[in-house]
Scaffold this motif. Structure first.
Motif, PDB file in Angstrom:
ATOM      1  N   THR A  36       0.990  -1.061   0.059  1.00  0.00           N
ATOM      2  CA  THR A  36      -0.120   0.137  -0.014  1.00  0.00           C
ATOM      3  C   THR A  36       0.944   1.204   0.054  1.00  0.00           C
ATOM      4  N   GLY A  37       0.452   2.390  -0.739  1.00  0.00           N
ATOM      5  CA  GLY A  37       1.491   3.223  -0.803  1.00  0.00           C
ATOM      6  C   GLY A  37       1.154   4.648   0.003  1.00  0.00           C
ATOM      7  N   TYR A  38       0.165   4.287   0.994  1.00  0.00           N
ATOM      8  CA  TYR A  38      -0.244   5.686   1.933  1.00  0.00           C
ATOM      9  C   TYR A  38       0.876   5.987   2.721  1.00  0.00           C
ATOM     10  N   TYR A  39       1.455   4.873   3.102  1.00  0.00           N
ATOM     11  CA  TYR A  39       2.749   5.043   3.935  1.00  0.00           C
ATOM     12  C   TYR A  39       3.827   6.361   3.667  1.00  0.00           C
ATOM     13  N   ASP A  40       3.853   6.456   2.090  1.00  0.00           N
ATOM     14  CA  ASP A  40       4.829   7.049   1.645  1.00  0.00           C
ATOM     15  C   ASP A  40       4.216   8.404   1.169  1.00  0.00           C
ATOM     16  N   LEU A  41       2.868   8.693   1.485  1.00  0.00           N
ATOM     17  CA  LEU A  41       2.348   9.900   0.584  1.00  0.00           C
ATOM     18  C   LEU A  41       2.819  11.317   1.502  1.00  0.00           C
ATOM     19  N   PRO A  42       3.308  11.055   2.853  1.00  0.00           N
ATOM     20  CA  PRO A  42       3.651  12.177   3.227  1.00  0.00           C
ATOM     21  C   PRO A  42       5.231  12.933   2.763  1.00  0.00           C
ATOM     22  N   ILE A  43       5.790  11.834   2.022  1.00  0.00           N
ATOM     23  CA  ILE A  43       6.976  12.103   1.434  1.00  0.00           C
ATOM     24  C   ILE A  43       6.850  11.984  -0.354  1.00  0.00           C
ATOM     25  N   ASN A  44       7.990  12.523  -1.033  1.00  0.00           N
ATOM     26  CA  ASN A  44       8.006  11.984  -2.428  1.00  0.00           C
ATOM     27  C   ASN A  44       6.957  12.704  -3.204  1.00  0.00           C
ATOM     28  N   LEU A 214       0.185  20.457   5.610  1.00  0.00           N
ATOM     29  CA  LEU A 214      -0.362  18.986   5.942  1.00  0.00           C
ATOM     30  C   LEU A 214       0.476  17.816   5.600  1.00  0.00           C
ATOM     31  N   LEU A 215       0.998  17.686   4.683  1.00  0.00           N
ATOM     32  CA  LEU A 215       2.087  16.710   4.484  1.00  0.00           C
ATOM     33  C   LEU A 215       3.192  16.632   5.370  1.00  0.00           C
ATOM     34  N   LYS A 216       3.674  17.797   5.974  1.00  0.00           N
ATOM     35  CA  LYS A 216       4.740  17.838   6.793  1.00  0.00           C
ATOM     36  C   LYS A 216       4.124  17.218   8.265  1.00  0.00           C
ATOM     37  N   GLY A 217       3.029  17.614   8.781  1.00  0.00           N
ATOM     38  CA  GLY A 217       2.211  17.055   9.907  1.00  0.00           C
ATOM     39  C   GLY A 217       2.232  15.512   9.839  1.00  0.00           C
ATOM     40  N   ALA A 218       1.711  15.109   8.645  1.00  0.00           N
ATOM     41  CA  ALA A 218       1.811  13.384   8.634  1.00  0.00           C
ATOM     42  C   ALA A 218       2.880  13.046   8.784  1.00  0.00           C
ATOM     43  N   ASN A 219       4.153  13.705   8.127  1.00  0.00           N
ATOM     44  CA  ASN A 219       5.495  13.146   8.046  1.00  0.00           C
ATOM     45  C   ASN A 219       5.975  13.236   9.490  1.00  0.00           C
ATOM     46  N   GLU A 224       7.963   9.365  13.686  1.00  0.00           N
ATOM     47  CA  GLU A 224       7.573   8.752  14.988  1.00  0.00           C
ATOM     48  C   GLU A 224       7.458   7.236  14.934  1.00  0.00           C
ATOM     49  N   PHE A 225       6.910   6.889  13.929  1.00  0.00           N
ATOM     50  CA  PHE A 225       6.389   5.546  13.491  1.00  0.00           C
ATOM     51  C   PHE A 225       7.937   4.756  13.145  1.00  0.00           C
ATOM     52  N   LEU A 226       8.753   5.133  12.399  1.00  0.00           N
ATOM     53  CA  LEU A 226       9.984   4.685  11.904  1.00  0.00           C
ATOM     54  C   LEU A 226      10.842   4.791  13.114  1.00  0.00           C
ATOM     55  N   HIS A 227      10.979   5.961  13.888  1.00  0.00           N
ATOM     56  CA  HIS A 227      11.950   6.055  15.001  1.00  0.00           C
ATOM     57  C   HIS A 227      11.649   4.995  16.095  1.00  0.00           C
ATOM     58  N   SER A 381      -1.197  19.798  12.418  1.00  0.00           N
ATOM     59  CA  SER A 381      -1.995  19.102  13.564  1.00  0.00           C
ATOM     60  C   SER A 381      -2.906  17.857  12.857  1.00  0.00           C
ATOM     61  N   VAL A 382      -3.586  18.580  11.708  1.00  0.00           N
ATOM     62  CA  VAL A 382      -4.334  17.612  10.929  1.00  0.00           C
ATOM     63  C   VAL A 382      -3.960  16.770  10.206  1.00  0.00           C
ATOM     64  N   GLY A 383      -2.857  17.025   9.491  1.00  0.00           N
ATOM     65  CA  GLY A 383      -2.177  16.074   8.814  1.00  0.00           C
ATOM     66  C   GLY A 383      -1.821  14.818   9.882  1.00  0.00           C
ATOM     67  N   TYR A 384      -1.086  15.320  10.925  1.00  0.00           N
ATOM     68  CA  TYR A 384      -0.619  14.143  11.895  1.00  0.00           C
ATOM     69  C   TYR A 384      -1.618  13.267  12.149  1.00  0.00           C
ATOM     70  N   LEU A 385      -2.912  14.081  12.682  1.00  0.00           N
ATOM     71  CA  LEU A 385      -4.069  13.286  13.222  1.00  0.00           C
ATOM     72  C   LEU A 385      -4.568  12.034  12.046  1.00  0.00           C
ATOM     73  N   ILE A 386      -4.425  12.635  10.828  1.00  0.00           N
ATOM     74  CA  ILE A 386      -4.947  11.394   9.924  1.00  0.00           C
ATOM     75  C   ILE A 386      -3.872  10.543   9.705  1.00  0.00           C
ATOM     76  N   TYR A 387      -2.917  10.722   9.602  1.00  0.00           N
ATOM     77  CA  TYR A 387      -1.767   9.576   9.449  1.00  0.00           C
ATOM     78  C   TYR A 387      -1.810   8.767  10.790  1.00  0.00           C
ATOM     79  N   TYR A 388      -1.720   9.230  11.927  1.00  0.00           N
ATOM     80  CA  TYR A 388      -2.037   8.629  13.096  1.00  0.00           C
ATOM     81  C   TYR A 388      -3.252   7.553  12.868  1.00  0.00           C
ATOM     82  N   PHE A 389      -4.224   8.074  12.562  1.00  0.00           N
ATOM     83  CA  PHE A 389      -5.400   6.788  12.530  1.00  0.00           C
ATOM     84  C   PHE A 389      -5.237   5.940  11.336  1.00  0.00           C
TER      85      PHE A 389
END
Length: 423
Positions: A36-44, A214-219, A224-227, A381-389
């Motif tokens: 699934t490609g959603y993992y990398d949507l905050p980058i690239n 938005l993408l920076k917040g998700a990233n 955090e997930f990777l670290h 903050s909204v990008g972060y929250l989206i990616y968290y869920f």
């Protein structure tokens, strides 16, 4: 920016820690192999962002902000995420003065009355369908096209339409033939995980939001997930859901702001469609999502949570700063003196204290609770929250060992509809 607290038991034994580590490794594998490609949507997505802003800057209607209405034709994952983010941020200072309309359902009363509120001569239309053949989306698009055919309107539809779909889908082929602008959804990104792709980024950019933030917040959440890996608090929560799935199979998102109503609906689709599956051994698994708004639903659903069956968990979403210093006036009304304790208090203080009091009541009722506190609502903050869920959903699905990203039950209904209407 966002603080997360678990109020239930987090002491996990060795087998549980192994389950968490296995789930994390499965998610890494999904990321690295492109399951699934959603993992990398905050980058690239630099090229995507550049394409979006270039189109807005060169389109004769969008460049000069000549549109009054933005019409999004799409359903499910093609609209819920964009609606959620716009509802959360719509009072921000950088939002353009544009009315946004989501045409989703084939209910004729809903459709006709929605269109009455749209000035088609000053509208920009976005049609979103990953497959390019979504029956609701294409049917509504055809109806809109029929309204735009009047030559007296003098509309150049080619300059007032954008398509968001998979590359080489039927809708993509039609767009190329007609000369419509197309943004492609990555093939390996499903609809309910697509809000951080052009599905959400383009209409949100038209509205004036900072999609890079938005993408920076998700990233931030991605890093955090990777670290932190399996040590991330989210995995303890996911494991609790997995371990107690038979007894606690209803998950409630209790959001303390009316601005979260659309976000709750996005969460319900993400959680329900991703986790309601059959395993390889044909066992049925799934967790039932429910979205509530505080303090409104304290006066309805809370009674069931506290004194009803112990089959629920509750996640509270709390916004700490509403940025509006509105207070209860110092007015004492005859017979209502018992309410004067709130006089002079900020509405923000009252609703957040209601949240705190409700959390205490639910904990005392021995219902598992966690809390997500957001300092303020902004693109980051909204990008972060989206990616968290999204990550939380993948983590629970990995523990169930199911395919989080398909929806065979939904596809079955689509095929039956096609057969019935073809007769």
């Amino acid at each position: 920016m966002i603080k997360k607290t678990l109020f239930f038991e987090t002491d996990i034994k060795k087998d549980g820690l192994l389950k968490i580590e296995k789930a994390y490794n499965k998610m890494l594998e999904e990321m690295n192999t492109g399951v699934t490609g959603y993992y990398d949507l905050p980058i690239n997505q630099e090229n995507v962002i550049e394409d979006i802003y270039d189109f807005i800057a060169t389109n004769e209607y969008l460049e000069h902000n000549l549109i009054k209405d933005l019409v999004v034709i799409g359903i499910g994952g093609s609209s819920l995420g964009t609606r959620a983010i716009d509802t959360l941020l719509k009072f921000s200072h950088n939002r353009n003065i544009i009315n946004i309309h989501f045409l989703e359902n084939l209910d004729p009363l809903y459709l006709i009355n929605s269109i009455k509120n749209i000035d088609l001569s000053k509208a920009f239309i976005v049609i979103i369908s990953k497959s390019g053949t979504t029956i609701e989306t294409i049917s509504i698009a055809k109806y809109i096209f029929s309204l735009l055919k009047d030559p007296l309107k003098g509309l150049d539809i080619n300059q007032k339409i954008a398509i968001i779909t998979d590359k080489d889908s039927p809708l993509d082929k039609l767009s190329n033939e007609r000369g419509w602008k197309v943004f492609h959804i990555p093939k390996n990104v499903g609809g309910r995980f697509s809000v951080l792709s052009p599905v959400g980024l383009f209409p949100l950019a038209v509205l004036g939001y900072d999609i890079e933030e938005l993408l920076k917040g998700a990233n931030i959440m991605r890093e955090e997930f990777l670290h932190h890996g399996p040590n991330l608090l989210m995995f303890k929560k996911a494991y609790f859901y997995y371990k107690n799935a038979n007894e606690k199979n209803i998950n409630i998102l209790f959001s303390y702001s009316s601005m979260f109503e659309a976000f709750n609906k996005w969460y319900i689709q993400l959680w329900g469609e991703s986790l309601g599956k059959k395993t390889k051994s044909k066992k049925r698994v799934g967790l039932t999502p429910i979205g509530l708004i505080g303090s409104i639903d304290q006066h309805s659903f809370l009674q069931l949570i506290i004194e009803g069956p112990k089959d629920k968990t509750v996640t509270f979403l709390k916004l700490k700063n509403f940025e509006l210093p509105v207070t209860v006036p110092h007015i004492s009304l005859p017979y209502l003196e018992t309410t004067d304790f709130a006089n002079g208090r900020r509405f923000q203080t009252i609703i957040n204290t209601q949240c705190d009091a409700t959390i205490e009541s639910v904990i005392e009722a021995d219902v598992p609770v966690d809390l997500i506190e957001i300092n303020e609502l902004n693109e980051s903050s909204v990008g972060y929250l989206i990616y968290y869920f999204e990550l939380l959903t993948s983590a629970v699905g990995a523990m169930f060992n199911i395919n989080v990203y398909n929806q065979p039950g939904v596809e079955s209904g689509k095929q039956k509809l096609k057969i019935k209407l073809s007769k």
